[in-house]
Design a protein around this motif. Structure first.
Motif, mmCIF file in Angstrom:
data_model
loop_
_atom_site.group_PDB
_atom_site.id
_atom_site.type_symbol
_atom_site.label_atom_id
_atom_site.label_comp_id
_atom_site.label_asym_id
_atom_site.label_seq_id
_atom_site.Cartn_x
_atom_site.Cartn_y
_atom_site.Cartn_z
ATOM 1 N N GLU A 24 -2.151 24.234 21.545
ATOM 2 C CA GLU A 24 -3.420 24.426 20.820
ATOM 3 C C GLU A 24 -3.700 25.868 20.443
ATOM 4 O O GLU A 24 -4.547 26.131 19.588
ATOM 5 C CB GLU A 24 -4.580 23.898 21.692
ATOM 6 N N ILE A 25 -3.021 26.798 21.121
ATOM 7 C CA ILE A 25 -3.346 28.219 20.925
ATOM 8 C C ILE A 25 -2.083 29.001 20.615
ATOM 9 O O ILE A 25 -1.032 28.721 21.197
ATOM 10 C CB ILE A 25 -3.962 28.800 22.226
ATOM 11 N N VAL A 26 -2.193 29.974 19.713
ATOM 12 C CA VAL A 26 -1.080 30.908 19.530
ATOM 13 C C VAL A 26 -1.554 32.295 19.970
ATOM 14 O O VAL A 26 -2.651 32.728 19.608
ATOM 15 C CB VAL A 26 -0.553 30.914 18.071
ATOM 16 N N ARG A 27 -0.740 32.927 20.825
ATOM 17 C CA ARG A 27 -1.037 34.298 21.266
ATOM 18 C C ARG A 27 0.110 35.175 20.828
ATOM 19 O O ARG A 27 1.278 34.782 20.941
ATOM 20 C CB ARG A 27 -1.107 34.385 22.786
ATOM 21 N N VAL A 28 -0.208 36.363 20.349
ATOM 22 C CA VAL A 28 0.836 37.287 19.910
ATOM 23 C C VAL A 28 0.626 38.617 20.595
ATOM 24 O O VAL A 28 -0.516 39.095 20.698
ATOM 25 C CB VAL A 28 0.792 37.477 18.378
ATOM 26 N N SER A 29 1.702 39.212 21.078
ATOM 27 C CA SER A 29 1.532 40.523 21.706
ATOM 28 C C SER A 29 2.655 41.474 21.341
ATOM 29 O O SER A 29 3.772 41.069 21.010
ATOM 30 C CB SER A 29 1.429 40.383 23.227
ATOM 31 N N HIS A 30 2.295 42.735 21.364
ATOM 32 C CA HIS A 30 3.258 43.816 21.166
ATOM 33 C C HIS A 30 2.690 45.010 21.913
ATOM 34 O O HIS A 30 1.545 45.401 21.670
ATOM 35 C CB HIS A 30 3.421 44.128 19.678
ATOM 36 N N GLY A 31 3.436 45.585 22.816
ATOM 37 C CA GLY A 31 2.901 46.673 23.632
ATOM 38 C C GLY A 31 1.659 46.186 24.358
ATOM 39 O O GLY A 31 1.615 45.067 24.869
ATOM 40 N N SER A 32 0.619 47.012 24.340
ATOM 41 C CA SER A 32 -0.594 46.635 25.070
ATOM 42 C C SER A 32 -1.529 45.773 24.214
ATOM 43 O O SER A 32 -2.591 45.350 24.669
ATOM 44 C CB SER A 32 -1.334 47.902 25.517
ATOM 45 N N VAL A 33 -1.146 45.535 22.962
ATOM 46 C CA VAL A 33 -2.039 44.787 22.058
ATOM 47 C C VAL A 33 -1.706 43.303 22.117
ATOM 48 O O VAL A 33 -0.539 42.905 22.051
ATOM 49 C CB VAL A 33 -1.873 45.299 20.611
ATOM 50 N N SER A 34 -2.750 42.500 22.221
ATOM 51 C CA SER A 34 -2.533 41.058 22.249
ATOM 52 C C SER A 34 -3.693 40.385 21.522
ATOM 53 O O SER A 34 -4.836 40.825 21.626
ATOM 54 C CB SER A 34 -2.455 40.617 23.712
ATOM 55 N N ALA A 35 -3.404 39.344 20.771
ATOM 56 C CA ALA A 35 -4.460 38.611 20.060
ATOM 57 C C ALA A 35 -4.143 37.133 20.137
ATOM 58 O O ALA A 35 -2.979 36.748 20.266
ATOM 59 C CB ALA A 35 -4.515 39.075 18.605
ATOM 60 N N GLN A 36 -5.163 36.315 20.061
ATOM 61 C CA GLN A 36 -4.918 34.875 20.103
ATOM 62 C C GLN A 36 -5.839 34.116 19.163
ATOM 63 O O GLN A 36 -6.859 34.630 18.723
ATOM 64 C CB GLN A 36 -5.062 34.331 21.514
ATOM 65 N N ARG A 37 -5.454 32.896 18.834
ATOM 66 C CA ARG A 37 -6.249 32.077 17.934
ATOM 67 C C ARG A 37 -5.895 30.599 18.164
ATOM 68 O O ARG A 37 -4.765 30.280 18.528
ATOM 69 C CB ARG A 37 -5.917 32.467 16.490
ATOM 70 N N ALA A 38 -6.857 29.746 17.897
ATOM 71 C CA ALA A 38 -6.566 28.308 17.986
ATOM 72 C C ALA A 38 -5.708 27.913 16.790
ATOM 73 O O ALA A 38 -5.923 28.417 15.680
ATOM 74 C CB ALA A 38 -7.864 27.520 17.978
ATOM 75 N N LEU A 39 -4.737 27.038 17.006
ATOM 76 C CA LEU A 39 -3.925 26.559 15.882
ATOM 77 C C LEU A 39 -4.799 25.659 15.002
ATOM 78 O O LEU A 39 -5.541 24.827 15.525
ATOM 79 C CB LEU A 39 -2.733 25.739 16.397
ATOM 80 N N PRO A 40 -4.676 25.792 13.693
ATOM 81 C CA PRO A 40 -5.543 24.994 12.814
ATOM 82 C C PRO A 40 -4.991 23.592 12.545
ATOM 83 O O PRO A 40 -5.370 22.956 11.566
ATOM 84 C CB PRO A 40 -5.570 25.839 11.529
ATOM 85 N N PHE A 41 -4.067 23.132 13.350
ATOM 86 C CA PHE A 41 -3.504 21.789 13.171
ATOM 87 C C PHE A 41 -3.033 21.319 14.544
ATOM 88 O O PHE A 41 -2.852 22.121 15.455
ATOM 89 C CB PHE A 41 -2.332 21.803 12.183
ATOM 90 N N ARG A 42 -2.808 20.000 14.694
ATOM 91 C CA ARG A 42 -2.351 19.536 16.007
ATOM 92 C C ARG A 42 -0.862 19.833 16.128
ATOM 93 O O ARG A 42 -0.130 19.859 15.127
ATOM 94 C CB ARG A 42 -2.673 18.058 16.203
ATOM 95 N N ALA A 43 -0.434 20.066 17.352
ATOM 96 C CA ALA A 43 0.963 20.414 17.580
ATOM 97 C C ALA A 43 1.327 20.038 19.017
ATOM 98 O O ALA A 43 0.438 19.821 19.857
ATOM 99 C CB ALA A 43 1.181 21.906 17.361
ATOM 100 N N ALA A 44 2.611 19.949 19.280
ATOM 101 C CA ALA A 44 3.078 19.622 20.627
ATOM 102 C C ALA A 44 4.459 20.231 20.809
ATOM 103 O O ALA A 44 5.060 20.743 19.850
ATOM 104 C CB ALA A 44 3.140 18.102 20.801
#
Ligand SMILES: Cc1cc2nc3c(=O)[nH]c(=O)nc-3n(C[C@H](O)[C@H](O)[C@H](O)COP(=O)(O)OP(=O)(O)OC[C@H]3O[C@@H](n4cnc5c(N)ncnc54)[C@H](O)[C@@H]3O)c2cc1C
Length: 375
Positions: A72-92
């Motif tokens: 349900e969520i995608v998180r992206v990180s590089h170094g100390s920076v990290s961001a996340q967001r809910a996926l806008p579609f269903r996935a498994a």
């Protein structure tokens, strides 16, 4: 030994198996050849998008019953920076070891003659159809033939290069620490590093799949050593590093695939072959859409063949359905590599989840092209 069939399918991944199921359900005599003799792992992020889930359900594959877990969520990180967001579609997510076996079982159940454990070595046109010669000496004759060998090219039938050809794909399963498993639940964790990106997500039975793409020259810079590359990935993306700390690998070494022709879309089928899945179009991995394109190609090919039209008609329609999404995803993949190389990785990590959500719609197969309503 020579056996005759209506249709011969070479390759039993999602594309080949789904195509065979559709044709067998419509009463065609189909033979499918899969070179692997039993369940096997594949280089893949194992992320199933909404379109893929829809096509699988229509084929009668219950991914939930197979142990697939929601993402349900995608998180992206590089170094100390990290961001996340809910996926806008269903996935498994579900391991390819389990999914591909379920599809092949579906094919056998639908009446497809599934031949396993011997590869097709030669596929050629003969009077009135095609001859496929297997390494065990069997010859199959069929009126139509489909090439669904995925990442592997048959001798003499190598795919042309794509638009981004310098990436290697690697994949390994791990058992994470219990706290890391809990933290990863329902998320896909992407880490950016110079020369590539890595994704970690849970599949069935609490196993975590780490899949990454890396520039060939970056991997060469690590002496082609997995341990060295993994250490660099964990250092560049500490969130990913934290999740992988203390993890036990399930394989001694990762699976790898090289020379992936990202961005390739076959415009036509001048030789009469039905090219499915990765043999027809290759979308960059971060889009998580390869399997949905494979399943879409299978459905479209089956409907086209059953409707009496030829492979040229199918291949052109498939190209029309996927060219835009493959092109856009390839541009993004190239931009991603460039920005991380130019040490803009932190900025990319910040905007990536939002960008991913925004472009997700654009890199999906157009809803009007989805062929499920025809059932
Ligand atoms: C690094 C990476 C990450 C990815 N992550 C994702 C993701 O998260 N989600 C997603 O949807 N897609 C992902 N993909 C793409 C996805 O893996 C492919 O698009 C998909 O597997 C294509 O299906 P296919 O049936 O065309 O080919 P494949 O799945 O490759 O199947 C081809 C089959 O043919 C068999 N075969 C090969 N040669 C022969 C022969 N000569 N004779 C008989 N059998 C043969 C093989 O054993 C194999 O089983 C990723 C790809 C890569 C490289």
């Amino acid at each position: 030994m020579t056996a005759r069939h209506d249709v011969a399918v070479v390759g039993g991944g999602p594309a080949g198996a789904a195509f065979a199921v559709e044709l067998a359900r419509a009463g065609r005599d189909v033979v499918l050849v899969e070179r692997e003799g039993g369940p096997h792992d594949k280089v893949c992020g194992e992320f199933l998008s909404g379109e893929a889930l829809g096509y699988l359900a229509a084929l009668g594959v219950d991914v939930g019953a197979l142990g697939a877990v929601p993402v349900e969520i995608v998180r992206v990180s590089h170094g100390s920076v990290s961001a996340q967001r809910a996926l806008p579609f269903r996935a498994a997510s579900l391991s390819r070891r389990r999914l591909d076996e379920a599809l092949l079982a579906r094919a056998a159940g639908a009446g497809v003659a599934v031949l396993r454990g011997s590869a097709v070595r030669d596929l050629r046109q003969v009077l009135g159809g095609w001859s496929a010669r297997l390494e065990n000496g069997t010859e199959l004759i069929a009126r139509e033939a489909a090439l669904a060998t995925g990442k592997h090219d048959l001798r003499g039938r190598r795919r042309p290069p794509g638009r981004q050809n310098d990436l290697i794909g690697l994949k390994a399963h791990f058992r994470l620490r219990p706290s890391a498993t809990a933290e990863l639940a329902r998320a896909v964790e992407i880490g950016l590093f110079e020369g590539g990106y890595a994704g970690l997500e849970l599949v069935e039975d609490g196993i975590a799949n780490l899949c990454l793409v890396v520039r060939a020259e970056t991997f060469a810079g690590h002496g082609r050593e997995w341990a060295s590359l993994l250490a660099a990935v964990m250092a560049a993306a500490p969130r990913l590093g934290e999740l992988l700390k203390g993890a036990s690998p399930r394989h001694e070494r990762p699976l790898a695939v090289a020379r992936i022709p990202y961005g390739l879309v076959r415009p036509d089928a001048e030789d009469g072959l039905w090219r499915l899945g990765d043999q027809a179009a290759v979308i960059p991995s971060f889009a998580g859409e390869g399997m949905s394109i494979a399943l879409h190609s299978a459905r479209l090919a089956a409907l086209t063949m059953l409707g009496g039209a030829d492979s040229q008609t199918f291949q052109r329609r498939l190209a029309a359905d996927v060219t835009r999404q493959v092109g856009l995803a390839t541009l993004l993949s190239q931009a991603l590599m460039l920005s991380v190389a130019q040490t803009a990785g932190a900025a990319v990590a910040r905007v990536f989840p939002a960008t991913l959500a925004a472009v997700a719609a654009a890199t999906r197969i157009r809803p009007s092209a989805i062929l499920l309503q025809a059932d």
